[in-house]
Design a protein around this motif. Structure first.
Motif, PDB file in Angstrom:
ATOM      1  N   THR A  57       8.128  15.395  15.653  1.00  0.00           N
ATOM      2  CA  THR A  57       7.003  15.743  16.525  1.00  0.00           C
ATOM      3  C   THR A  57       7.542  16.200  17.882  1.00  0.00           C
ATOM      4  OG1 THR A  57       6.821  13.525  17.416  1.00  0.00           O
ATOM      5  CG2 THR A  57       5.589  13.981  15.414  1.00  0.00           C
ATOM      6  N   SER A  58       6.677  16.757  18.713  1.00  0.00           N
ATOM      7  CA  SER A  58       7.089  17.126  20.065  1.00  0.00           C
ATOM      8  C   SER A  58       7.534  15.871  20.798  1.00  0.00           C
ATOM      9  CB  SER A  58       5.926  17.717  20.848  1.00  0.00           C
ATOM     10  OG  SER A  58       5.463  18.866  20.230  1.00  0.00           O
ATOM     11  N   PRO A  59       8.568  15.990  21.635  1.00  0.00           N
ATOM     12  CA  PRO A  59       8.994  14.810  22.378  1.00  0.00           C
ATOM     13  C   PRO A  59       7.946  14.386  23.399  1.00  0.00           C
ATOM     14  CG  PRO A  59      10.290  16.733  23.008  1.00  0.00           C
ATOM     15  CD  PRO A  59       9.410  17.156  21.889  1.00  0.00           C
ATOM     16  N   SER A  60       7.890  13.089  23.657  1.00  0.00           N
ATOM     17  CA  SER A  60       6.997  12.593  24.703  1.00  0.00           C
ATOM     18  C   SER A  60       7.751  11.533  25.503  1.00  0.00           C
ATOM     19  CB  SER A  60       5.736  12.003  24.079  1.00  0.00           C
ATOM     20  OG  SER A  60       6.090  10.867  23.319  1.00  0.00           O
ATOM     21  N   ASP A  83      -3.075  12.778  14.181  1.00  0.00           N
ATOM     22  CA  ASP A  83      -2.419  11.891  15.152  1.00  0.00           C
ATOM     23  C   ASP A  83      -1.098  12.465  15.660  1.00  0.00           C
ATOM     24  OD1 ASP A  83      -1.218  11.517  12.737  1.00  0.00           O
ATOM     25  OD2 ASP A  83      -1.574   9.361  12.609  1.00  0.00           O
ATOM     26  N   ALA A  84      -0.368  13.163  14.794  1.00  0.00           N
ATOM     27  CA  ALA A  84       0.951  13.655  15.200  1.00  0.00           C
ATOM     28  C   ALA A  84       0.858  14.785  16.235  1.00  0.00           C
ATOM     29  CB  ALA A  84       1.726  14.122  13.983  1.00  0.00           C
ATOM     30  N   LEU A  85      -0.340  15.305  16.464  1.00  0.00           N
ATOM     31  CA  LEU A  85      -0.492  16.385  17.452  1.00  0.00           C
ATOM     32  C   LEU A  85      -1.094  15.877  18.760  1.00  0.00           C
ATOM     33  CD1 LEU A  85      -1.744  19.324  15.216  1.00  0.00           C
ATOM     34  CD2 LEU A  85       0.372  19.241  16.529  1.00  0.00           C
ATOM     35  N   PRO A  92       2.656  23.620   8.474  1.00  0.00           N
ATOM     36  CA  PRO A  92       4.116  23.723   8.482  1.00  0.00           C
ATOM     37  C   PRO A  92       4.700  22.888   9.621  1.00  0.00           C
ATOM     38  CG  PRO A  92       3.172  25.669   9.486  1.00  0.00           C
ATOM     39  CD  PRO A  92       2.015  24.812   9.048  1.00  0.00           C
ATOM     40  N   GLN A  93       5.967  22.591   9.496  1.00  0.00           N
ATOM     41  CA  GLN A  93       6.559  21.659  10.450  1.00  0.00           C
ATOM     42  C   GLN A  93       6.568  22.193  11.879  1.00  0.00           C
ATOM     43  OE1 GLN A  93      10.060  19.923  10.863  1.00  0.00           O
ATOM     44  NE2 GLN A  93      11.299  21.685  11.343  1.00  0.00           N
ATOM     45  N   GLU A  94       6.655  23.513  12.055  1.00  0.00           N
ATOM     46  CA  GLU A  94       6.674  24.046  13.429  1.00  0.00           C
ATOM     47  C   GLU A  94       5.399  23.668  14.185  1.00  0.00           C
ATOM     48  OE1 GLU A  94       6.952  27.127  10.916  1.00  0.00           O
ATOM     49  OE2 GLU A  94       8.460  25.604  10.556  1.00  0.00           O
ATOM     50  N   ALA A  95       4.291  23.507  13.441  1.00  0.00           N
ATOM     51  CA  ALA A  95       3.025  23.209  14.103  1.00  0.00           C
ATOM     52  C   ALA A  95       3.088  21.892  14.866  1.00  0.00           C
ATOM     53  CB  ALA A  95       1.895  23.168  13.081  1.00  0.00           C
ATOM     54  N   PHE A  96       3.885  20.949  14.341  1.00  0.00           N
ATOM     55  CA  PHE A  96       3.960  19.656  15.024  1.00  0.00           C
ATOM     56  C   PHE A  96       4.773  19.730  16.305  1.00  0.00           C
ATOM     57  CE2 PHE A  96       3.135  18.687  10.565  1.00  0.00           C
ATOM     58  CZ  PHE A  96       1.924  18.036  10.722  1.00  0.00           C
ATOM     59  N   ARG A  97       5.444  20.845  16.489  1.00  0.00           N
ATOM     60  CA  ARG A  97       6.187  21.049  17.727  1.00  0.00           C
ATOM     61  C   ARG A  97       5.582  22.192  18.542  1.00  0.00           C
ATOM     62  NH1 ARG A  97      10.931  18.448  17.728  1.00  0.00           N
ATOM     63  NH2 ARG A  97      12.050  19.955  18.980  1.00  0.00           N
ATOM     64  N   ALA A  98       4.335  22.509  18.251  1.00  0.00           N
ATOM     65  CA  ALA A  98       3.685  23.649  18.907  1.00  0.00           C
ATOM     66  C   ALA A  98       3.694  23.501  20.425  1.00  0.00           C
ATOM     67  CB  ALA A  98       2.253  23.798  18.405  1.00  0.00           C
ATOM     68  N   MET A  99       3.583  22.258  20.887  1.00  0.00           N
ATOM     69  CA  MET A  99       3.588  21.965  22.314  1.00  0.00           C
ATOM     70  C   MET A  99       4.786  22.617  23.010  1.00  0.00           C
ATOM     71  SD  MET A  99       1.334  20.432  23.880  1.00  0.00           S
ATOM     72  CE  MET A  99       0.741  19.211  24.968  1.00  0.00           C
ATOM     73  N   LEU A 100       5.905  22.723  22.268  1.00  0.00           N
ATOM     74  CA  LEU A 100       7.146  23.213  22.875  1.00  0.00           C
ATOM     75  C   LEU A 100       7.176  24.720  23.011  1.00  0.00           C
ATOM     76  CD1 LEU A 100       9.751  20.958  21.071  1.00  0.00           C
ATOM     77  CD2 LEU A 100       8.677  20.668  23.288  1.00  0.00           C
ATOM     78  N   SER A 101       6.247  25.403  22.342  1.00  0.00           N
ATOM     79  CA  SER A 101       6.340  26.853  22.398  1.00  0.00           C
ATOM     80  C   SER A 101       5.126  27.475  23.087  1.00  0.00           C
ATOM     81  CB  SER A 101       6.523  27.422  20.982  1.00  0.00           C
ATOM     82  OG  SER A 101       5.480  26.971  20.159  1.00  0.00           O
TER      83      SER A 101
END
Ligand code: GTP
Length: 598
Positions: free
Chosen positions: A368-371, A496-498, A587-596
């Motif tokens: 997931t995106s780091p917090s 929850d993961a977003l 897809p897995q990139e979606a869980f890191r969308a915050m980063l992009s």
């Protein structure tokens, strides 16, 4: 030997300025490592480090050196990790030395990490010897860089060595300078034993191997020892020196550096910064400065294949044996299934751990995106520390939140000051200071929420300065912030993961950008999918992913069959990393969308 013959030193430098190359040359010149054995960059022993060219774990080497005056000396090089994530380890290894070689790339100049390391070294009272490296490069500008060292660091450069660690030019002079300018350790062998642990690692056969520097007294083989902060006793099974391979000796006197094997089972029992003393004749108090390195950055790690959960647990356990600052707790997510919430010292630490998990343990992970960690103060006067944004209690229960801040220093060519200030301010930075270091270079200092730093900040600093700015940060404490929980619902289901915690003023723009980005990232399905950003039950941004499955063969008219197969295979591989939310594949990139986000 007497302490008069010992010199303990480290090399400090900005990344890529040539620390490891210089260390290699010193080991060769003193015949510590024969040319034949010399793998390039001997000191960076982990593969990952070699590949990324960064030093993560400390490595130490003892060199014998006959000076031009005919005297024999023992030079202990204590290697320090260069990155601020490991600043506690850096400061402990600096304390183990009397002096530091400050390497500055003569074609680049003083950078942010140079300064951060110099601050740490001068806090520890070290003698600092500046050295200009890479003078063989046509682009080297020794005069300008010397001026920067004088103005930014305040060191005299009239005797400054100009070397090339690559060609070996003037490197033997570095050894002379070490003997001449770095003071020998004090002779305190008659005091009760106190030795500082500055590194440790786990060995499957011998248990934990501890690297230490003796400050007071004598450390001998076969004695009962005590670790003063962890309050545990052990038997010193083997004491030795790092030459650089481990060579056992009977005893090490005050001022010496070596390793210890004592049947210690986990690195948590022998933490960096702890003091070794004798169980029967303990010192009055431990050496100062001990603290536990606390994780600051968190993220969820989930196996993309649920069957790998146990493998992931085992891999984390193994990594933890060697890395006491890594933390992890099992966590379950309705979107991702079972995984772990892991805590890291900083972003680099996080990347290294994730990369090792996939490379050394063959795990296919969704992260997931780091917090960051937040302190939550509730109306009933209780408080809690949360490591996952989802854990934030209902708004009506919460009085206020505190979030971690860093002191950020950016060094940049002056022409990029404008764009960088704009970026930092848009990330809630609080301006502290601006200095024109030389005619063309400027230093900017901000207080910045760590949460803003972990979402892609470094890449933006690089792109807004065309790669020329460098930055470094230190923890500066917690501050109150007007923060809200931003949730995302896909197809009507909250994911929850977003979930994230953001500043109230930015919640709308982030929600809009995030839903737009998710619309791009989540492939179309047979039906129309709403994607909503929400605070509580209020929808604050909304997008739709139109129906109709993406057909990867659509653009592949006729064409050859092997190309079709390739496309289909690629799609199948992509699927492996998907997580289903209700009926929607994400897809897995979606869980890191915050980063992009832009
Ligand atoms: P970290 O371990 O990440 O802190 O980097 P480092 O400071 O140890 O840098 P390293 O020694 O890995 O050198 C970085 C790059 O600079 C390598 O490609 C070296 O070959 C090159 N380099 C080091 N010293 C010299 C030098 O004197 N001249 C030239 N031309 N290149 C050098």
């Amino acid at each position: 030997i007497s302490p008069q013959q010992i010199r303990n030193f480290c090399i400090i430098a900005h990344i890529d300025h040539g620390k490891s190359t210089l260390a290699d040359r010193l080991l060769q010149l003193t015949n510590t490592v024969s040319n034949r054995d010399m793998k390039d960059q001997f000191l960076d022993s982990m593969d990952l480090e070699r590949e990324r060219g960064i030093t993560i774990k400390l490595q130490t080497a003892r060199m014998n050196y006959r000076a031009p005056d005919g005297n024999e000396y023992i030079l202990n090089l204590i290697d320090t990790p260069g990155h601020v994530d490991f600043s506690y380890e850096v400061s402990r290894s600096l304390v183990a030395c009397e002096g530091a070689i400050l390497v500055v790339d003569a074609s680049q100049g003083v950078e942010a990490q140079t300064l951060a390391n110099v601050y740490l070294a001068s806090e520890s009272g070290l003698e600092i010897i500046p050295v200009l490296n890479k003078v063989d490069l046509p682009s080297a500008e020794p005069l300008r860089v010397k001026q920067e060292i004088e103005q930014m660091i305040g060191l005299d450069t009239s005797n400054c060595l100009e070397i090339s660690a690559k060609t070996g030019k003037n490197v033997e002079k570095v050894l002379e300078y070490i003997v001449k300018y770095i003071p020998p350790p004090k002779d305190r062998s008659s005091f009760p034993l106190r030795a500082l642990i500055f590194d440790s690692y786990y060995d499957a056969f011998r248990g934990v191997v501890v690297y230490f520097r003796v400050f007071d007294g004598i450390l001998e083989t076969g004695k009962k020892i005590r670790l003063m902060n962890s309050q545990k006793d052990f038997e010193s099974v083997q004491v030795g020196v790092l030459a650089p391979h481990q060579v056992p000796v009977e005893r090490l006197i005050s001022g010496e550096v070596g390793y210890l094997v004592a049947g210690i089972k986990t690195v948590q029992d022998a933490r960096v910064g702890d003091t070794i003393t004798l169980a029967h004749q303990p010192a009055d108090c431990a050496l100062p400065g001990y603290k536990e390195a606390k994780p600051m950055v968190f993220c969820g790690l989930y196996p993309s294949d649920a069957d790998q959960f146990e493998d992931l647990r085992e891999a984390l356990e193994k990594l933890k044996l060697n890395d006491s600052s890594l933390s992890y707790e099992p966590e379950s997510s309705s979107a991702m299934g079972f995984g772990f919430r892991c805590g890291f010292l900083g972003l680099l630490h996080m990347e290294i751990v994730c990369e090792r998990l996939s490379r050394e343990y063959g795990l296919d992970l969704v992260t997931t995106s780091p917090s960051v960690g937040y302190y939550v103060y509730l109306h009933d006067n209780s408080s809690m520390l949360i490591q996952n944004p989802c854990e934030l209690p209902e708004p009506h229960l919460v009085d206020y939140l505190e979030e971690p801040y860093v002191r950020l220093e950016i060094i940049t060519p002056t022409e990029y000051v404008g764009p960088l200030m704009e970026l930092t301010q848009s990330r809630r930075g609080i301006f502290q200071d601006m200095k024109y270091i030389t005619a063309t270079r400027t230093s900017l200092v901000y207080e910045l929420p760590l949460a803003e730093l972990v979402t892609n900040f470094f890449d933006l600093v690089k792109s807004r300065s065309r790669g020329y700015a460098s930055m470094e940060y230190q923890w500066s404490g917690y501050r109150r912030g007007d923060l809200v929980k931003l949730e995302v619902a896909v197809n009507g289901e909250k994911v929850d993961a977003l979930c994230s915690i953001v500043h109230r003023d930015k919640a709308y723009s982030i929600a809009r950008a995030l839903t737009e980005r998710l619309k791009e990232l989540i492939p179309r399905q047979q039906f129309r999918i709403p994607v909503q950003g929400m605070i509580g039950n209020r929808v604050i941004a909304s997008e739709h992913i139109p129906a109709l499955r993406k057909d990867v063969l659509a653009k592949c008219y006729g064409g050859d069959i092997s190309r079709k197969k390739k496309l289909l295979k690629k799609q199948a591989e992509g699927k492996k990393r998907m997580k289903a939310i209700g009926k929607v594949d994400v897809p897995q990139e979606a869980f890191r969308a915050m980063l992009s986000l832009k």
